[in-house]
Each structure stands twice: as structure tokens, then as C-alpha cells.
Design a protein around this motif. Structure first.
Motif, PDB file in Angstrom:
ATOM      1  N   PHE A 169     -60.262  58.412  30.095  1.00 51.00           N
ATOM      2  CA  PHE A 169     -58.913  58.953  30.231  1.00 51.00           C
ATOM      3  C   PHE A 169     -57.944  57.865  29.780  1.00 51.00           C
ATOM      4  O   PHE A 169     -58.138  56.689  30.116  1.00 51.00           O
ATOM      5  N   TRP A 171     -59.614  64.471  36.479  1.00 44.85           N
ATOM      6  CA  TRP A 171     -58.227  64.184  36.830  1.00 44.85           C
ATOM      7  C   TRP A 171     -57.602  65.413  37.479  1.00 44.85           C
ATOM      8  O   TRP A 171     -57.717  66.525  36.947  1.00 44.85           O
ATOM      9  N   SER A 216     -46.910  59.546  22.041  1.00 45.45           N
ATOM     10  CA  SER A 216     -47.504  60.853  22.380  1.00 45.45           C
ATOM     11  C   SER A 216     -47.820  60.975  23.862  1.00 45.45           C
ATOM     12  O   SER A 216     -48.153  62.072  24.324  1.00 45.45           O
ATOM     13  N   PHE A 217     -47.751  59.855  24.589  1.00 44.95           N
ATOM     14  CA  PHE A 217     -48.189  59.861  25.986  1.00 44.95           C
ATOM     15  C   PHE A 217     -47.024  59.443  26.888  1.00 44.95           C
ATOM     16  O   PHE A 217     -46.640  58.271  26.913  1.00 44.95           O
ATOM     17  N   SER A 267     -48.507  59.708  32.770  1.00 47.03           N
ATOM     18  CA  SER A 267     -49.425  60.773  32.338  1.00 47.03           C
ATOM     19  C   SER A 267     -50.867  60.280  32.282  1.00 47.03           C
ATOM     20  O   SER A 267     -51.137  59.080  32.198  1.00 47.03           O
ATOM     21  N   VAL A 268     -51.789  61.227  32.326  1.00 42.23           N
ATOM     22  CA  VAL A 268     -53.216  60.962  32.135  1.00 42.23           C
ATOM     23  C   VAL A 268     -53.730  61.987  31.131  1.00 42.23           C
ATOM     24  O   VAL A 268     -53.512  63.189  31.291  1.00 42.23           O
ATOM     25  N   THR A 269     -54.381  61.501  30.073  1.00 42.88           N
ATOM     26  CA  THR A 269     -54.915  62.378  29.025  1.00 42.88           C
ATOM     27  C   THR A 269     -56.406  62.114  28.892  1.00 42.88           C
ATOM     28  O   THR A 269     -56.826  60.968  28.722  1.00 42.88           O
ATOM     29  N   GLU A 270     -57.190  63.191  28.956  1.00 46.18           N
ATOM     30  CA  GLU A 270     -58.644  63.021  28.858  1.00 46.18           C
ATOM     31  C   GLU A 270     -59.088  63.042  27.403  1.00 46.18           C
ATOM     32  O   GLU A 270     -58.586  63.835  26.594  1.00 46.18           O
ATOM     33  N   PHE A 271     -60.057  62.177  27.072  1.00 43.82           N
ATOM     34  CA  PHE A 271     -60.715  62.165  25.767  1.00 43.82           C
ATOM     35  C   PHE A 271     -62.203  62.386  26.020  1.00 43.82           C
ATOM     36  O   PHE A 271     -62.971  61.419  26.179  1.00 43.82           O
ATOM     37  N   VAL A 274     -56.705  57.250  19.528  1.00 42.05           N
ATOM     38  CA  VAL A 274     -56.119  58.223  20.448  1.00 42.05           C
ATOM     39  C   VAL A 274     -54.719  58.671  20.029  1.00 42.05           C
ATOM     40  O   VAL A 274     -54.173  59.594  20.621  1.00 42.05           O
ATOM     41  N   ALA A 321     -54.102  66.580  38.371  1.00 42.33           N
ATOM     42  CA  ALA A 321     -52.688  66.241  38.183  1.00 42.33           C
ATOM     43  C   ALA A 321     -51.859  66.558  39.428  1.00 42.33           C
ATOM     44  O   ALA A 321     -50.941  65.806  39.773  1.00 42.33           O
ATOM     45  N   ARG A 377     -51.158  56.317  31.381  1.00 41.74           N
ATOM     46  CA  ARG A 377     -49.935  55.550  31.097  1.00 41.74           C
ATOM     47  C   ARG A 377     -49.156  55.427  32.395  1.00 41.74           C
ATOM     48  O   ARG A 377     -48.712  56.426  32.970  1.00 41.74           O
TER      49      ARG A 377
END
Ligand code: FES
Length: 167
Positions: free
Chosen positions: A78, A103, A63-64, A68-72, A58, A105, A81
Motif C-alpha cells: 500500500f 485497508w 496523485s495521492f 490517503s492509502v492506495t493499494e497496489f 506508482v 478506510a 501518504r
């Protein structure tokens, strides 16, 4: 015993018919084993790195940003962090009946479109009917990059601080 009565030979060679029958049986067994092997290979879970079922790289932790929430999407998870910098790889599979959560936001929540369950950033249930927190996946660090193993879903009832991974 009569002197001229023919006696069966003790070490009589295998007849051609028996030999062919044995050969056909052996070929049939080999074919059966090959078919069984292919069926097992087909049914075995597929592990392709970079996709769901394999290990997904990832990227570097920096980078995060915290919170935060980042989708993959390819990994079906997700990366969340928490505000204190800890990471969680949260499954997108709702723990009610398995729909994919998304998610939101603006609300700071995961929402399930099927029956309205909501989960907070770390996957804890905020609104049932989901019976427990979203599953997580193990996170490791390799050459400074976070790696998520999507083959090993970890069930949990609720969030506990030791679930967070710090880099
Ligand atoms: S499957 Fe998500 S609330 Fe039912």
C-alpha cells in the motif's frame, strides 16, 4: 636385462578406449553444470518490474492526497501518504504470521483477517498479536514518478519520522 624383452613406450598415445572414457566424462560434466545452472536459475528470486519482487512505478506524487492509502495488489503493498505529505510504501504482509492485511478506510486502519491485528495508516501496531510495525519498501523518484522497490523489505519495530519519504 634380456636383449629381446619388449619395453613399454614412454609416450604411448591415448588408447581409443581411454579417449572415449574421457569424452564421456567431459560430456557428463557439461550436462551436470547445465542442470545445476538451470536449477539455480529456477530457485533465484524473480524480479519483474511492475510486480512483487521488482520495481513498481506508482505514479506522480500529486496523485495521492495527504492522509490517503492506495493499494497496489500486483506489488503487494500500500502506498500511504501521511497528513504532512510524507510517503511510506507499506507491505501488506502481517508481521504476526504473514497473512495479507487489508485497508479499512472507515476505521483508518489496516486489519489482519487471521488473528485480529490492527495497524494505523503508517503501519504501526494498534492491536496485537502482531509484534511490530508493517514492513516498508524503499521509495525513489524517477522523472517525477514514485518508484517502489519490492525486493527490499525493510523491517522496523515501530514508526519513526525519518521513514517518511518527501518529494
Ligand atoms: S497473521 Fe496477522 S494477526 Fe496473525
Amino acid at each position: 636385462m634380456a636383449k629381446n624383452t619388449p619395453q613399454p613406450k614412454q609416450n604411448e598415445a591415448v588408447s581409443r578406449r581411454d579417449f572415449l572414457a574421457l569424452g564421456a566424462g567431459a560430456l557428463g560434466l557439461i550436462g551436470l553444470l547445465q542442470t545445476g545452472g538451470m536449477a539455480l536459475q529456477f530457485l533465484a528470486p524473480r524480479r519483474v518490474d511492475g510486480e512483487f519482487g521488482g520495481v513498481v512505478a506508482v505514479g506522480p506524487a500529486e496523485s495521492f492526497p495527504p492522509g490517503s492509502v492506495t493499494e497496489f495488489p500486483d506489488g503487494r503493498f500500500f502506498l500511504a501518504r501521511a497528513a504532512d505529505g510524507g510517503f511510506l510504501a507499506v507491505s501488506r504482509r502481517c508481521t504476526h504470521l504473514g497473512c495479507a492485511v487489508s485497508w479499512h478506510a472507515a476505521d483508518g486502519q489496516f486489519a489482519c483477517p487471521c488473528h485480529g491485528s490492527h495497524f494505523d495508516l503508517i503501519g504501526d501496531v494498534q492491536n496485537p498479536p502482531a509484534p511490530r510495525a508493517l514492513d516498508t519498501y524503499p521509495i525513489t523518484v524517477s522523472d517525477g514518478a514514485l518508484m517502489v522497490d519490492t525486493a527490499k523489505a525493510q523491517q522496523r519495530d515501530s514508526f519513526a519520522p525519518e521513514q517518511l519519504v518527501y518529494v
